[in-house]
Enzyme design. Sequence first.
Site, short mmCIF file in Angstrom:
data_model
loop_
_atom_site.label_atom_id
_atom_site.label_comp_id
_atom_site.label_asym_id
_atom_site.label_seq_id
_atom_site.Cartn_x
_atom_site.Cartn_y
_atom_site.Cartn_z
N GLY A 7 30.80 36.00 22.34
CA GLY A 7 32.04 36.62 22.82
C GLY A 7 32.68 35.69 23.82
O GLY A 7 32.19 35.53 24.93
N LEU A 8 33.80 35.06 23.42
CA LEU A 8 34.42 34.03 24.27
C LEU A 8 35.83 34.42 24.70
O LEU A 8 36.75 33.61 24.73
CB LEU A 8 34.41 32.69 23.52
CG LEU A 8 33.02 32.23 23.03
CD1 LEU A 8 33.14 30.99 22.17
CD2 LEU A 8 32.10 31.98 24.22
N GLY A 9 35.99 35.69 25.00
CA GLY A 9 37.27 36.13 25.58
C GLY A 9 37.38 35.62 27.00
O GLY A 9 36.65 34.73 27.42
N GLY A 12 33.86 35.87 28.73
CA GLY A 12 32.82 35.04 28.12
C GLY A 12 33.12 33.57 28.27
O GLY A 12 32.21 32.74 28.53
N ASP A 30 31.90 33.13 18.71
CA ASP A 30 32.94 34.14 18.76
C ASP A 30 33.41 34.38 17.32
O ASP A 30 33.25 33.51 16.47
CB ASP A 30 34.12 33.64 19.62
CG ASP A 30 35.08 34.75 20.00
OD1 ASP A 30 35.01 35.26 21.14
OD2 ASP A 30 35.92 35.14 19.15
N GLY A 122 36.50 39.33 37.45
CA GLY A 122 37.71 39.18 36.65
C GLY A 122 37.99 37.73 36.32
O GLY A 122 37.08 36.91 36.16
N LYS A 188 27.40 48.75 38.55
CA LYS A 188 28.74 48.22 38.23
C LYS A 188 29.73 49.37 38.00
O LYS A 188 30.90 49.28 38.37
CB LYS A 188 28.67 47.33 36.98
CG LYS A 188 30.03 46.80 36.48
CD LYS A 188 30.76 46.00 37.55
CE LYS A 188 31.92 45.19 37.04
NZ LYS A 188 32.78 45.74 36.03
N HIS A 191 30.76 50.59 41.25
CA HIS A 191 31.67 49.57 41.77
C HIS A 191 33.08 49.82 41.26
O HIS A 191 34.05 49.84 42.02
CB HIS A 191 31.17 48.18 41.32
CG HIS A 191 32.15 47.06 41.51
ND1 HIS A 191 33.20 46.84 40.63
CD2 HIS A 191 32.27 46.11 42.47
CE1 HIS A 191 33.90 45.80 41.05
NE2 HIS A 191 33.34 45.35 42.15
N ASN A 192 33.20 50.06 39.98
CA ASN A 192 34.54 50.28 39.43
C ASN A 192 35.13 51.62 39.87
O ASN A 192 36.33 51.73 40.10
CB ASN A 192 34.51 50.20 37.90
CG ASN A 192 34.39 48.78 37.40
OD1 ASN A 192 33.78 47.94 38.05
ND2 ASN A 192 34.99 48.50 36.25
N GLU A 195 36.50 51.00 43.07
CA GLU A 195 37.72 50.20 42.86
C GLU A 195 38.92 51.10 42.58
O GLU A 195 40.01 50.88 43.11
CB GLU A 195 37.46 49.24 41.70
CG GLU A 195 38.61 48.34 41.30
CD GLU A 195 38.29 47.63 39.96
OE1 GLU A 195 37.24 46.98 39.85
OE2 GLU A 195 39.09 47.77 39.02
#
Lengths: 329, 329, 329, 329
Positions: A7-9, A12, A30, A122, A188, A191-192, A195
Amino acid sequence: MDIAMIGLGRMGAGLSRRLMASGHTPFVFDRNQSAIDALASEGARPLADLKDVTQLTPPRAVWVMLPHGEATESTIRALADILSPGDCIIDGGNSYYKDDVARRAFLEPKDIAYLDVGVSGGIWGEREGFCMMIGGPNEEVSRLDPIFAALAPGIGDLPETPGRDGRDPRPAQGYMHCGPAGSGHFVKMIHNGIEYGLMQAYAEGFDILRNAGTAARPEDERFDLDCADIAEVWRRGSVIRSWLLDLSASALAKDQALESFRGHVADSGEARWTLEAAVEEEVSAATIASALFARYRSRRESTFSDKLLSALRAEFGGHIEGGSKSERA
Amino acid sequence: MDIAMIGLGRMGAGLSRRLMASGHTPFVFDRNQSAIDALASEGARPLADLKDVTQLTPPRAVWVMLPHGEATESTIRALADILSPGDCIIDGGNSYYKDDVARRAFLEPKDIAYLDVGVSGGIWGEREGFCMMIGGPNEEVSRLDPIFAALAPGIGDLPETPGRDGRDPRPAQGYMHCGPAGSGHFVKMIHNGIEYGLMQAYAEGFDILRNAGTAARPEDERFDLDCADIAEVWRRGSVIRSWLLDLSASALAKDQALESFRGHVADSGEARWTLEAAVEEEVSAATIASALFARYRSRRESTFSDKLLSALRAEFGGHIEGGSKSERA
Amino acid sequence: MDIAMIGLGRMGAGLSRRLMASGHTPFVFDRNQSAIDALASEGARPLADLKDVTQLTPPRAVWVMLPHGEATESTIRALADILSPGDCIIDGGNSYYKDDVARRAFLEPKDIAYLDVGVSGGIWGEREGFCMMIGGPNEEVSRLDPIFAALAPGIGDLPETPGRDGRDPRPAQGYMHCGPAGSGHFVKMIHNGIEYGLMQAYAEGFDILRNAGTAARPEDERFDLDCADIAEVWRRGSVIRSWLLDLSASALAKDQALESFRGHVADSGEARWTLEAAVEEEVSAATIASALFARYRSRRESTFSDKLLSALRAEFGGHIEGGSKSERA
Amino acid sequence: MDIAMIGLGRMGAGLSRRLMASGHTPFVFDRNQSAIDALASEGARPLADLKDVTQLTPPRAVWVMLPHGEATESTIRALADILSPGDCIIDGGNSYYKDDVARRAFLEPKDIAYLDVGVSGGIWGEREGFCMMIGGPNEEVSRLDPIFAALAPGIGDLPETPGRDGRDPRPAQGYMHCGPAGSGHFVKMIHNGIEYGLMQAYAEGFDILRNAGTAARPEDERFDLDCADIAEVWRRGSVIRSWLLDLSASALAKDQALESFRGHVADSGEARWTLEAAVEEEVSAATIASALFARYRSRRESTFSDKLLSALRAEFGGHIEGGSKSERA
């Protein structure tokens, strides 16, 4: 240490690049060939197919960085068939922690380790490092320490927190072993949820500042305030300074009226799960709930709820609210 | 007993008619001559000018039934000059209770009594009677008892509340002497604050029912529910039966989609003051606050608050939310 | 028409008695023999064992009235083995509607019909009738109509809702066929969610009234109000009159200070599920959430949340909040 | 440039010391002689009496740093008689912005300038600099620029906000001229309102983390989390990093259970006024309201609101909630 990134978004690719910047050479895959090519041109080792993760030297570590839900789930199921005992799957996406618990139970009989890693940072993480909350067996977390250390921000120039002598040094580097499977994504998720609450608090405050000149108030109590400058001044020395405030200052400096935004705000799941966890634990999360509901409301032109209020006002008081006269910009 | 009604809008006309139906003959005045004529044709005694309240036999009782704020304030100031010691001014509008306290202080040296009367019942009061919460001196409240008794609903066919033997019988008739000046409007203010909370609770519930068929849920958990029938069935025997539910059933029977309403909901002040009182008393009023804010939100197309959330999401995650793709009807 | 009532607690016993009062003779069963004996002495037909429901003339109708969760689930599983094709199981408890959907899927292959009936009315239902929200196949709901009609309150002396001509007459009798399996409990769940919001709105209002004499306010704005009389006066003609207000008047007439209550308030699940449904549907339920969280908070002496606020105030401002000086009764 | 500091508590002393560190020599006064002596021993010029501010070279600048309300008000009234035309009074406390508007109107005829300065930074400001939000006439703000520049944090090592070229450089130094009298305290008020929301969001999140091991959840979804380490790890690279999080990490490192805190949390006024401003502007501030109400609730053992809920549950359902059985720690 061999690692594959699936996954290379945005995330990634960022993780892969930060690994390369630290001297690692990740394998990358990907569905989109051009995403593979881009990373390969920077030095990563391309995989032609998911099955080719077998090229990694065992024990293999495969980091899945895909949208939570179906994409992640099916990839992990496929990897379970491809990998061998002793290998390790890492889910770095925003999975629901209850799914992690189920996955560990599914992978354990195959002797494939499972780590869930909540990743924050992010699009800034590639440069500044990623904050990581890790769930899974102690042994695997230790074995993969060089990977986590490379991805994390490190101590940086933040003042040290007093009283941490003798404590686990990893949190001060920006990564933490939270507990067993699911605990990484649980932390996490919270955490969100936080947020959402933080963002909503700033948003409400700036909304009041922005409307401080309203004619609804006495003339000498109306102020025409510069929200961009206010965000900027608060960055220095104020109690509410934060990274989200830095970003607010940046957004407001570009366009103080935020006119390019329509104000339909998405939510990505974690605040919903945070609310669910609060309900299960019988802990009040009124502020976080309020922040989530504000986003729901932002996406509607009108609600059945509001219409019923108008209908009731018509029924008991003869007030007619079908028109638009009382509307404010 | 002579009484003058100043202000012949929906409420003032209703009060006058209910007085006439009980054998009283109120004097009536309004800025609008046709409003006076209408009541006069039904038997009321018309006044050509506010000054003519001197026609009443002393001690005079003048009931002011005008929009709160400037209209009420200036009329009471004018009456203070017209009336004589021993007379009485009654404010039946929705005045701010702190204004009542100030008015009493202003009228006391003139020996003019002041009563503040919170009136509930809306457009239905003429037929069913008005619920009245009265503030002011005991002596005047007693002297005007025939007026209040005529306006109130009376015991009706409601079951008697157990344990009220030996208590003041007036509340069970639908009127109550709450305390000194201001207390009547204070109690009415809280009444309206509660009303906001109740309305919002029904509104949220019906909104969830209305959207129970949403595709966001598993197919066999989607329901296409008839909100009009649901409101109707709840009227009988359910824990949440109420007059507001009766009105909901009525509105939904007319138009189950409430399509004639745009959903921009006004607020008339009392919930704001309720919130202020809660803050002064350090009492949590989270539900009532939430109901008020929902009305504010209903009147905006979008908010600066929502736009800042979108702006922040763009800053930290590269999410673009200017468009309309994710919108739901 | 034969019907068996399984579970003879407050609700099951009340339903049985109301059936008998209408000429039905229910079979009755409970784990507790004395509960069976009590009903039998009033004319019900006792069952010595759950298996004896086979004594009913087919097609049999078995009404399960047990605490939701394990008790209900295991009884329904047992009945599935005891009953025959064509029979019908009715769950009248407060089950989670998603469990109903699963049960229908489980019972369908056995050709046993499943109805989920949300029942409101509490301990008053026996006398006043039960409000029922029914989910399940149309045919069974029609076949059992005499049972529902007997249990329901009927039209009573409530004014008819205008605009209902030509509509299903059952809701005006106090029972309603909402839709397929699960829909009855879904509607009941929202009913209870609304109930939480309504209760909280009254509670906040009376709290502000109760504290209106606080020294935190200017002396001439302090009122010593009689909450019992206020609840009573609002019952007549006010916009917020309701059955919950009748009950408030009753509770306050007994003890205006409510001193026998400690203020630790339980919640029974439906508000949690309402919140979950709102989240799934992306509908704001801020008021209902707020009401639920207030109950959670009521059950804690202190919270970690509050302690962190104090800790932060100490960190940034040097404020010490460990002691008790600022406490108010 | 001569300046006098009136009020040498934590904040006034810190401001004086930071001025001295930049080469200024403030005059200092306090009701408490030892506070004066302490500062004088460090180089400040002691004043024996408020009247002695006449020793300053005109045009004089007198900075009042006292608790808002009576202390500040009476001091400013006294200074108005002592000072001369052309002089300037600065209120650096947390005054209500509507009081500033009134003070300007009072001082204008005397030709005494009035500045309201909201100051953030708490006990840390002396070392790190104070963030200042200034209201008042442009001319005076410019004249006193050396004072503000000395007190402010300066640019520091924060990354520059893109897009601020050509903008007022002062906000990036940590001080800002917001607008006319009152605007400084208005912006500071909103700052504090946001602070309440931020603190509550962190508090709720950590409360959920702290209770993640509750037996109310399935065994394999329970986590025993280290809140001190979580706060620490979030400091590095996470989206929610902030100064308040740094302080949370510090407090939790000292005592992860926060046992020295009782959880009775004070509020100091600004969130109340923020709420009032939101109401006046018709802007939703649900999150900030929720945060304020949580503090109110934290200071009560029990509430009348909760007791009424229990009373209603007893009335309609026969539930008895006087005891303590269901309590959780």
